[in-house]
Scaffold this motif. Structure first.
Motif, PDB file in Angstrom:
ATOM      1  N   GLY A 141      44.209  26.830 -78.361  1.00  0.00           N
ATOM      2  CA  GLY A 141      43.065  26.342 -77.983  1.00  0.00           C
ATOM      3  C   GLY A 141      42.150  25.856 -79.001  1.00  0.00           C
ATOM      4  O   GLY A 141      42.608  26.006 -80.437  1.00  0.00           O
ATOM      5  N   GLU A 142      41.078  25.477 -78.848  1.00  0.00           N
ATOM      6  CA  GLU A 142      40.115  24.810 -79.928  1.00  0.00           C
ATOM      7  C   GLU A 142      38.835  25.172 -79.387  1.00  0.00           C
ATOM      8  O   GLU A 142      38.293  25.265 -78.377  1.00  0.00           O
ATOM      9  N   VAL A 143      38.020  25.559 -80.674  1.00  0.00           N
ATOM     10  CA  VAL A 143      36.431  25.670 -80.463  1.00  0.00           C
ATOM     11  C   VAL A 143      35.760  24.319 -80.321  1.00  0.00           C
ATOM     12  O   VAL A 143      36.118  23.389 -80.728  1.00  0.00           O
ATOM     13  N   ILE A 144      35.302  24.377 -79.021  1.00  0.00           N
ATOM     14  CA  ILE A 144      34.637  22.961 -78.651  1.00  0.00           C
ATOM     15  C   ILE A 144      33.116  22.968 -79.116  1.00  0.00           C
ATOM     16  O   ILE A 144      32.438  23.775 -79.419  1.00  0.00           O
ATOM     17  N   GLY A 145      32.866  21.422 -79.279  1.00  0.00           N
ATOM     18  CA  GLY A 145      31.449  21.092 -79.719  1.00  0.00           C
ATOM     19  C   GLY A 145      31.106  21.084 -80.880  1.00  0.00           C
ATOM     20  O   GLY A 145      29.916  20.914 -81.404  1.00  0.00           O
ATOM     21  N   LEU A 146      32.219  20.960 -81.900  1.00  0.00           N
ATOM     22  CA  LEU A 146      31.928  20.848 -83.222  1.00  0.00           C
ATOM     23  C   LEU A 146      32.790  19.710 -83.801  1.00  0.00           C
ATOM     24  O   LEU A 146      33.453  19.209 -83.385  1.00  0.00           O
ATOM     25  N   ARG A 147      32.255  19.297 -84.918  1.00  0.00           N
ATOM     26  CA  ARG A 147      32.711  18.133 -85.783  1.00  0.00           C
ATOM     27  C   ARG A 147      34.154  18.708 -86.317  1.00  0.00           C
ATOM     28  O   ARG A 147      35.062  18.086 -86.859  1.00  0.00           O
ATOM     29  N   ASP A 148      33.905  20.008 -87.173  1.00  0.00           N
ATOM     30  CA  ASP A 148      34.808  20.553 -87.812  1.00  0.00           C
ATOM     31  C   ASP A 148      36.151  21.085 -86.449  1.00  0.00           C
ATOM     32  O   ASP A 148      35.588  21.364 -85.380  1.00  0.00           O
ATOM     33  N   VAL A 149      37.140  21.426 -87.075  1.00  0.00           N
ATOM     34  CA  VAL A 149      38.207  21.753 -86.203  1.00  0.00           C
ATOM     35  C   VAL A 149      38.703  23.111 -86.450  1.00  0.00           C
ATOM     36  O   VAL A 149      39.016  23.593 -87.543  1.00  0.00           O
ATOM     37  N   VAL A 150      38.412  23.986 -85.287  1.00  0.00           N
ATOM     38  CA  VAL A 150      38.615  25.420 -85.328  1.00  0.00           C
ATOM     39  C   VAL A 150      39.464  25.811 -84.330  1.00  0.00           C
ATOM     40  O   VAL A 150      39.252  25.428 -83.122  1.00  0.00           O
ATOM     41  N   THR A 151      40.829  26.126 -84.475  1.00  0.00           N
ATOM     42  CA  THR A 151      41.845  26.450 -83.459  1.00  0.00           C
ATOM     43  C   THR A 151      42.176  27.939 -83.305  1.00  0.00           C
ATOM     44  O   THR A 151      41.764  28.520 -84.229  1.00  0.00           O
ATOM     45  N   PHE A 152      42.846  28.244 -82.455  1.00  0.00           N
ATOM     46  CA  PHE A 152      43.379  29.459 -82.160  1.00  0.00           C
ATOM     47  C   PHE A 152      44.500  29.597 -81.279  1.00  0.00           C
ATOM     48  O   PHE A 152      44.754  28.675 -80.670  1.00  0.00           O
TER      49      PHE A 152
END
Length: 111
Positions: free
Chosen positions: A22-33
């Motif tokens: 998955g991905e943290v949504i609503g960010l310009r940066d990309v944060v996945t898990f």
């Protein structure tokens, strides 16, 4: 939808790889898990956010926030005019009128 420290994550399951990702949504940066179980995925989600916030702190960078409270939209002029007239006729600001309309739509969706 998972939530942690004001951030939201959306995940999917890859049947072939047998893993949630998955991905943290609503960010310009990309944060996945990712994780091989729901519990592992949830833990990875929280850890990814904590790591992201720690990274931003070390880099002296402000982390992206999912929403600032400021929304700029483009709508047809006629719709804008009708909304402004309706808000004014109700003795309300256009901003408050639109915020209530969005809130009502979200509440109807969750019902």
């Amino acid at each position: 939808m998972m939530k942690y420290k004001g951030y939201a994550g959306k995940a999917e399951y890859d049947d072939e790889a047998e893993v949630f990702y998955g991905e943290v949504i609503g960010l310009r940066d990309v944060v996945t898990f990712r994780g091989t179980s729901v519990k592992e995925m949830q833990k990875s989600f929280r850890e990814s956010i904590d790591e992201y916030l720690d990274f931003c702190k070390r880099m002296n960078k402000s982390p992206d926030i999912p929403a600032s409270g400021r929304l700029i939209i483009r709508i047809p002029p006629e719709l804008h005019s009708n909304a402004a007239i309706t808000a004014k006729s109700e003795g309300r600001s256009l901003n408050n009128w639109v915020a209530d309309a969005v809130r009502e739509k979200l509440l109807a969706k969750s019902s």
